[in-house]
Design a protein around this motif. Sequence first.
Motif, mmCIF file in Angstrom:
data_model
loop_
_atom_site.group_PDB
_atom_site.id
_atom_site.type_symbol
_atom_site.label_atom_id
_atom_site.label_comp_id
_atom_site.label_asym_id
_atom_site.label_seq_id
_atom_site.Cartn_x
_atom_site.Cartn_y
_atom_site.Cartn_z
ATOM 1 N N ILE A 167 24.950 -63.751 34.110
ATOM 2 C CA ILE A 167 26.131 -63.003 33.674
ATOM 3 C C ILE A 167 27.343 -63.554 34.422
ATOM 4 O O ILE A 167 27.311 -63.721 35.636
ATOM 5 C CB ILE A 167 25.983 -61.507 33.990
ATOM 6 C CG1 ILE A 167 24.833 -60.900 33.196
ATOM 7 C CG2 ILE A 167 27.287 -60.761 33.719
ATOM 8 C CD1 ILE A 167 24.510 -59.464 33.580
ATOM 9 N N VAL A 168 28.402 -63.831 33.672
ATOM 10 C CA VAL A 168 29.682 -64.203 34.271
ATOM 11 C C VAL A 168 30.636 -63.045 34.025
ATOM 12 O O VAL A 168 30.943 -62.716 32.878
ATOM 13 C CB VAL A 168 30.258 -65.500 33.655
ATOM 14 C CG1 VAL A 168 31.671 -65.755 34.175
ATOM 15 C CG2 VAL A 168 29.359 -66.683 33.943
ATOM 16 N N PRO A 169 31.097 -62.377 35.087
ATOM 17 C CA PRO A 169 32.064 -61.293 34.893
ATOM 18 C C PRO A 169 33.424 -61.863 34.496
ATOM 19 O O PRO A 169 33.831 -62.916 35.002
ATOM 20 C CB PRO A 169 32.124 -60.609 36.258
ATOM 21 C CG PRO A 169 31.623 -61.612 37.223
ATOM 22 C CD PRO A 169 30.743 -62.567 36.486
ATOM 23 N N PHE A 198 37.660 -65.444 35.366
ATOM 24 C CA PHE A 198 36.205 -65.599 35.314
ATOM 25 C C PHE A 198 35.651 -65.535 36.729
ATOM 26 O O PHE A 198 36.209 -66.122 37.655
ATOM 27 C CB PHE A 198 35.837 -66.952 34.692
ATOM 28 C CG PHE A 198 36.229 -67.084 33.250
ATOM 29 C CD1 PHE A 198 35.343 -66.750 32.243
ATOM 30 C CD2 PHE A 198 37.492 -67.540 32.900
ATOM 31 C CE1 PHE A 198 35.700 -66.857 30.911
ATOM 32 C CE2 PHE A 198 37.868 -67.662 31.571
ATOM 33 C CZ PHE A 198 36.969 -67.324 30.568
ATOM 34 N N GLY A 199 34.546 -64.823 36.882
ATOM 35 C CA GLY A 199 33.924 -64.689 38.191
ATOM 36 C C GLY A 199 32.693 -65.573 38.333
ATOM 37 O O GLY A 199 32.334 -66.342 37.441
ATOM 38 N N ARG A 246 23.215 -52.774 39.602
ATOM 39 C CA ARG A 246 23.662 -54.027 40.232
ATOM 40 C C ARG A 246 24.803 -54.658 39.434
ATOM 41 O O ARG A 246 25.769 -55.177 40.006
ATOM 42 C CB ARG A 246 22.500 -55.000 40.374
ATOM 43 C CG ARG A 246 21.520 -54.635 41.479
ATOM 44 C CD ARG A 246 20.517 -55.746 41.740
ATOM 45 N NE ARG A 246 19.539 -55.904 40.673
ATOM 46 C CZ ARG A 246 18.431 -55.168 40.546
ATOM 47 N NH1 ARG A 246 18.160 -54.232 41.430
ATOM 48 N NH2 ARG A 246 17.598 -55.386 39.559
ATOM 49 N N ILE A 247 24.694 -54.622 38.110
ATOM 50 C CA ILE A 247 25.735 -55.187 37.258
ATOM 51 C C ILE A 247 27.042 -54.448 37.458
ATOM 52 O O ILE A 247 28.097 -55.068 37.632
ATOM 53 C CB ILE A 247 25.297 -55.136 35.774
ATOM 54 C CG1 ILE A 247 24.172 -56.147 35.518
ATOM 55 C CG2 ILE A 247 26.479 -55.402 34.855
ATOM 56 C CD1 ILE A 247 23.494 -55.977 34.170
ATOM 57 N N ALA A 295 33.461 -55.106 41.561
ATOM 58 C CA ALA A 295 33.967 -55.976 42.637
ATOM 59 C C ALA A 295 34.774 -57.132 42.055
ATOM 60 O O ALA A 295 35.828 -57.504 42.594
ATOM 61 C CB ALA A 295 32.803 -56.498 43.480
ATOM 62 N N HIS A 296 34.297 -57.696 40.937
ATOM 63 C CA HIS A 296 35.035 -58.800 40.313
ATOM 64 C C HIS A 296 36.407 -58.328 39.830
ATOM 65 O O HIS A 296 37.406 -59.037 39.995
ATOM 66 C CB HIS A 296 34.253 -59.406 39.146
ATOM 67 C CG HIS A 296 35.081 -60.373 38.365
ATOM 68 N ND1 HIS A 296 35.490 -61.585 38.886
ATOM 69 C CD2 HIS A 296 35.635 -60.290 37.127
ATOM 70 C CE1 HIS A 296 36.241 -62.214 38.000
ATOM 71 N NE2 HIS A 296 36.343 -61.436 36.919
#
Length: 194
Positions: A123-125, A152-153, A176-177, A183-184
């Motif tokens: 997964i890319v936040p 993009f994180g 967790r996600i 946080a991102h």
Amino acid sequence: MNTLWRPRVLGAWQVPATGPVILAVNHAHNIDGPMLMGTAPRPVHFLIKKEAFIGPLDPFLTGIGQVKVDRSTADRTAVTNALGVLENGGVLGIFPEGTRGGGDFSSIRAGLAYFAVRSGAPIVPVAVLGSERGGRLIPALPPLRSRFDIVFGEPFDPGDGSGRRTRKALDEATVRIQEQLTAHLENAKRLSGR
């Protein structure tokens, strides 16, 4: 997107150049999806509510590979099509909140965890910032020529490493996600100066 607004893309290098990946995007406005599709480093296939597939938009959205989803039921066809995007090494875009809202990831659904755990795709936040207010000329859209920041994180794996797909494992992955996405978003605001 560059002719109507001023998008600034930060961290696009963090999106893996090949292989399956899921972009988890905050959703405060209708423009967030098109803005990401117009600025992402790879083509994105979004899960989009079936109500958007009307009139001339239906063949257009279908033609560019968007995935129609019926949010009123467990849409097996949409799930199969979305997993197919990932199995073919594509990029799946998901609004984890399920609908437009505050865009702050405060309430996310378990679908994102399911796709990530089931496919093994990272997964890319992604934070789309700047779509929060309407313009004077067209109130339904952000002001023309206003700045957007698309941040993009770092990719992450939400699983616990066990490969389990139980309800408990998905619930834990969802927690967790949500932590990672929240946080991102805070980091994206700091990086963009918003």
